[in-house]
Design a protein around this motif. Structure first.
Motif, PDB file in Angstrom:
ATOM      1  N   ASN A 226      13.588  20.509  25.798  1.00  0.00           N
ATOM      2  CA  ASN A 226      14.130  19.266  26.334  1.00  0.00           C
ATOM      3  C   ASN A 226      13.085  18.586  27.230  1.00  0.00           C
ATOM      4  O   ASN A 226      11.918  18.974  27.253  1.00  0.00           O
ATOM      5  N   GLU A 435      25.922  17.903  28.398  1.00  0.00           N
ATOM      6  CA  GLU A 435      24.473  17.960  28.198  1.00  0.00           C
ATOM      7  C   GLU A 435      23.761  18.372  29.497  1.00  0.00           C
ATOM      8  O   GLU A 435      22.837  19.185  29.490  1.00  0.00           O
ATOM      9  N   GLU A 438      24.405  22.084  30.238  1.00  0.00           N
ATOM     10  CA  GLU A 438      23.618  22.962  29.374  1.00  0.00           C
ATOM     11  C   GLU A 438      22.160  23.006  29.837  1.00  0.00           C
ATOM     12  O   GLU A 438      21.540  24.068  29.871  1.00  0.00           O
TER      13      GLU A 438
END
Length: 816
Positions: A226, A435, A438
């Motif tokens: 990410n 999101e 996580e």
């Protein structure tokens, strides 16, 4: 518990500019730093800590960063794009595109640019380029493939024959130099047991890497990172060794990374933290593990859950009530019968234990209009008193950057309990969507074991590196015989006077001569008079004070990814600078109400000695942290004045003023010692301890007073005289200056119901109001008032704070 807070301030090159001691009362304190007018640009840093915190290590200190730009330096604004990057045969090759414009967007047609690549301050590549008519250029260069802690691309443009502007940006690294780690959940990869493997990929300077990959020879194991360089992949190991095939998404470089070896014996853990559930569930699996196990949960060293059990058919589980867990990082560990931790898992908990803040205003936002704000603090819908800071800024000039640099939530609940740097820490507290949660769990999985050891937790033992809780200022020193004898000191009594009788105290010392004065309470730098008499040596003794040791002198440099030019902010720089000067310059006097302030004899004499006046930059060794530790004054000047380059050579030095790499800066400046011209070697012999101030003259209008000798600038050094206080011990008495708590300056906010020179100038303040110590009363209410600027039409309000139980509150609101 501590009443003394140390706050260190570092410039864009990681150099310590100053340190301040802040007095903390009831957990609250405030202070300020002034960025020097000729400061360097770049990413500045602040570190804050108490003496007691030093026992735990600097990873847990408060750290904050912010970017400083030159609002008047818009004549050179480069935009750099790295078109390609590759590594081979021990070299990293770059292909770069450069475009340079000024603040109006006009290209720097056919201008020359000096390009230098640096690693840890060492120049690795240098080239002079000529831009095209469109202000563009492309070039290729290579540097050694070394994992520098920081590396940059420096671009220098000669604005005129007297001044060179240098802009620095971060130089990217090859994927081959990256730190890429795969970390099994709980710490162990177990054969035949499903495991979650989190990974963290960062460059040597800590910047995250975006990548994709797969496990070699394993289907369905594709993964990607990410924005923070974090990611995960799930695997049930059937063999002990696996290899990840990784590719950079930026430049297409590829690399192989070996995973941790899978064990046939041991434990693993899987933790589930459902959003709607009332429990945390922990599933423990194992191979060939017998005996009782203990599952323990704690938050910041305070145990909140404990259960004993053992594996049944290789499985054991537990559920932990979330209502027992405070917000922040919770640590779950499994220990064996001897108390040895076998695995550990961090989990972030966000409970309903925060303050609710409400802000209202009935005022209209008009030019120079009065603004009234009302703050209300609640806990579980009941009025609650608390302590808060309030900042109000012009939306067109200032944005909320807490996602990048953090907030009170990210500092206290996240960064302060983890080792290593958290990238964009405020992101995890902006939204509570799946999101974000996580991504936050990936932080828990990849930042390793926390700062607490289980053995210490069970015995309630704290780390001890010799630092104690300070409830005041401490002065440490030693007494020696003037004429050493075999018998030595006998011990005796010490009397201390702080200032003009601010504080009087007595203490004793032993035959070793060491003494420690603690819990002193005074502000600013005051005179300290220490008198001692030894039972054997009488007054034939000398007293020495131990200089406080600096924890940091230089930090690792962080370079910006690109050159920033916030138009709304830089467009007001001249008006804001004039307003600041009017309110800071002691030479400007309001003739309607003249106030005469006394000067000390030392200030008066020092001022009279400076026959050439003050320079463009003034350095005072006594105000520079660790100033007594410098070998010569050139070390002190180095890096502290923009546009001044110092090359040290023993006690002598070569100094260039105004142009880094400038053609016109080939000769030395004029050196003055107490107004007498000297050479660099003579100046290098002067001890920094004997220096009152150093004046650096850079501007041609100021150097004109020196005639042709000052064409390359001037450096004037003034030594201490009889007006200054000596630190020499005489007859058992020492009189010296010793720094105290910093005096916080009140934030300037003009009052437009009063007339003064300051209110007559154009008002384009970026920050309209700031108060770090606002308290809501028992009814949860507080109010503030201030006056708007000439131009602000929208206000960004940021409020942060906590109550006496440590419950946090934060509110960001835009008023129109």
């Amino acid at each position: 518990m501590s009443n003394t807070l140390y706050v260190d301030f570092f410039d864009g090159e990681g150099l310590l500019l100053t340190q301040k001691m802040i007095q903390v009362e009831n957990g609250r304190g405030a202070g300020d730093f002034k960025i020097p007018s000729f400061a360097k640009t770049g990413i500045y840093q602040i570190k804050a800590y108490t003496s007691w915190m030093k026992n735990f290590g600097e990873d847990y200190f408060f750290t904050q960063r912010f970017e400083v730009i030159d609002g008047l330096g818009g004549s050179f604004l480069p935009r750099v794009e790295f078109l390609d990057l590759s590594a081979a045969e021990g070299k990293v090759r770059y292909q770069v595109s450069l475009q340079a414009v000024n603040s109006s967007g006009d290209p720097l047609s056919n201008k020359n640019i000096l390009v230098q690549a640096t690693g840890d301050g060492e120049v690795l590549y240098s080239q002079e380029l000529q831009l095209s008519a469109q202000g563009e250029a492309e070039f290729i260069f290579s540097i050694p493939a070394v994992a520098h802690a920081s590396q940059s691309l420096e671009l220098s443009f000669e604005e005129n024959e007297d001044y060179v502007i240098t802009q620095k940006i971060r130089l990217p690294y090859s994927l081959q130099l990256a730190d890429i780690q795969f970390l099994p959940e709980g710490g162990q990869l177990l054969m035949g047991k499903k495991s979650k493997l989190a990974f963290r990929a960062v460059d040597p300077d800590g910047t995250p890497i975006t990548l994709t990959g797969t496990l070699e020879g394993e289907e369905g194991t594709t993964f990607s990172s990410n924005f923070a360089g974090l990611g995960k992949v799930e695997i049930t190991p059937s063999k002990d060794s696996y290899v990840a095939l990784i590719q950079s998404t930026l430049y297409g470089e590829s690399r192989k990374v070996a995973l941790p070896k899978a064990s046939s014996k041991g434990l693993n853990i899987q933790v589930q933290n459902p959003e709607e559930g009332a429990f945390l569930s922990a599933l423990v699996q194992g191979n060939e593990v017998d005996g009782n196990l203990l599952l323990v949960s704690h938050t910041r060293g305070l145990i909140n859950f404990m259960v004993q059990g053992k594996l049944t058919n290789g499985v054991w589980g537990a559920r932990i009530p979330k209502k027992n867990l405070p917000s922040g990082i919770n640590t779950i560990a499994v220990l064996d019968e001897k108390g040895k931790p076998l695995l550990e898992r961090l989990v972030f908990i966000q409970n309903e234990d925060t303050l609710q803040l409400n802000l209202s205003s009935s005022s209209q936002i008009t030019s120079r209009g009065k603004i009234d704000l009302s703050l209300e603090s609640l806990f579980q819908n009941n009025p609650n008193s608390g302590s808060f800071s309030i900042a109000v800024a012009d939306v067109d000039q200032v944005q909320d950057e807490s996602e990048l640099f953090g907030s009170i939530f990210s500092h206290l609940l996240l960064s302060s309990d983890l080792k290593g740097e958290i990238y964009r820490p405020g992101y995890y507290f902006q939204h509570q969507n799946p999101e974000t949660k996580e991504a936050l769990d990936l932080v828990m999985l990849t930042h390793g074991w926390s700062r607490f050891s289980w053995e210490d937790i069970f015995t309630e033992k704290f780390p001890d590196q010799g630092y104690y809780i300070e409830q005041g200022i401490s002065i440490k020193g030693k007494i020696k015989e003037q004429y050493p004898t075999r018998k030595g000191l006998g011990g005796g009594k010490i009397n201390v006077v702080i200032g003009e009788g601010i504080e009087l105290l007595s203490t004793e010392y032993g035959p070793d001569g060491m003494f420690l004065l603690t819990d002193l309470q005074y502000q600013d730098s005051v005179t300290v008079t220490i008198t001692a008499e030894d039972s054997r040596a009488k007054n034939f003794i000398d007293l020495e004070l131990e200089d406080p040791k600096l924890l940091f002198s230089k930090l690792k440099v962080k370079y910006p990814l690109e050159i920033s030019w916030p138009e709304g902010l830089v467009s007001t720089v001249r008006e804001r600078s004039l307003m600041q000067q009017l309110n800071a310059d002691p030479k400007i006097i309001d003739l309607e109400e003249v106030t005469i302030g006394a000067k000390t004899l030392q200030e008066e004499k020092t001022s009279n000695r400076k026959i050439y006046g003050s320079g463009d930059a003034t350095l005072k060794p006594d105000e520079i942290p660790g100033g007594s530790g410098f070998v010569n004054i050139f070390q002190m000047i180095q890096g502290r004045v923009a546009g001044v380059r110092v090359n040290l050579n023993g006690f002598s030095a070569s100094v260039q003023i105004r142009g880094v790499g400038s053609i016109q800066a080939g000769t030395e400046p004029l050196y003055l010692l107490d107004n007498i011209p000297v050479d660099a070697a003579t100046l290098g012999q002067v001890s920094p301890r004997d220096v009152e101030s150093i004046e650096v003259f850079k501007d041609p209008s100021r150097t004109a007073i020196f005639g042709s000798q000052g064409a390359n600038g001037a450096i004037a050094v003034y030594t201490k005289t009889g007006a200054g206080l000596s630190s020499t011990s005489v007859g058992g008495t020492l009189v010296t200056k010793y720094g105290g708590y910093a005096l916080p300056r009140e934030f300037y906010s003009p009052k437009y119901d009063e007339k003064s020179p300051a209110t007559a100038v154009t008002d384009k303040r970026a920050t309209l109001f700031w108060n770090p110590l606002i308290s809501t009363d028992a009814s949860g209410k507080a109010s503030v008032e201030f006056y708007n600027s000439d131009s602000a039409s929208k206000h960004l309000v940021v409020i942060e704070g906590m109550d006496s139980f440590g419950r946090l509150g934060r509110l960001v609101k835009v008023l129109e």
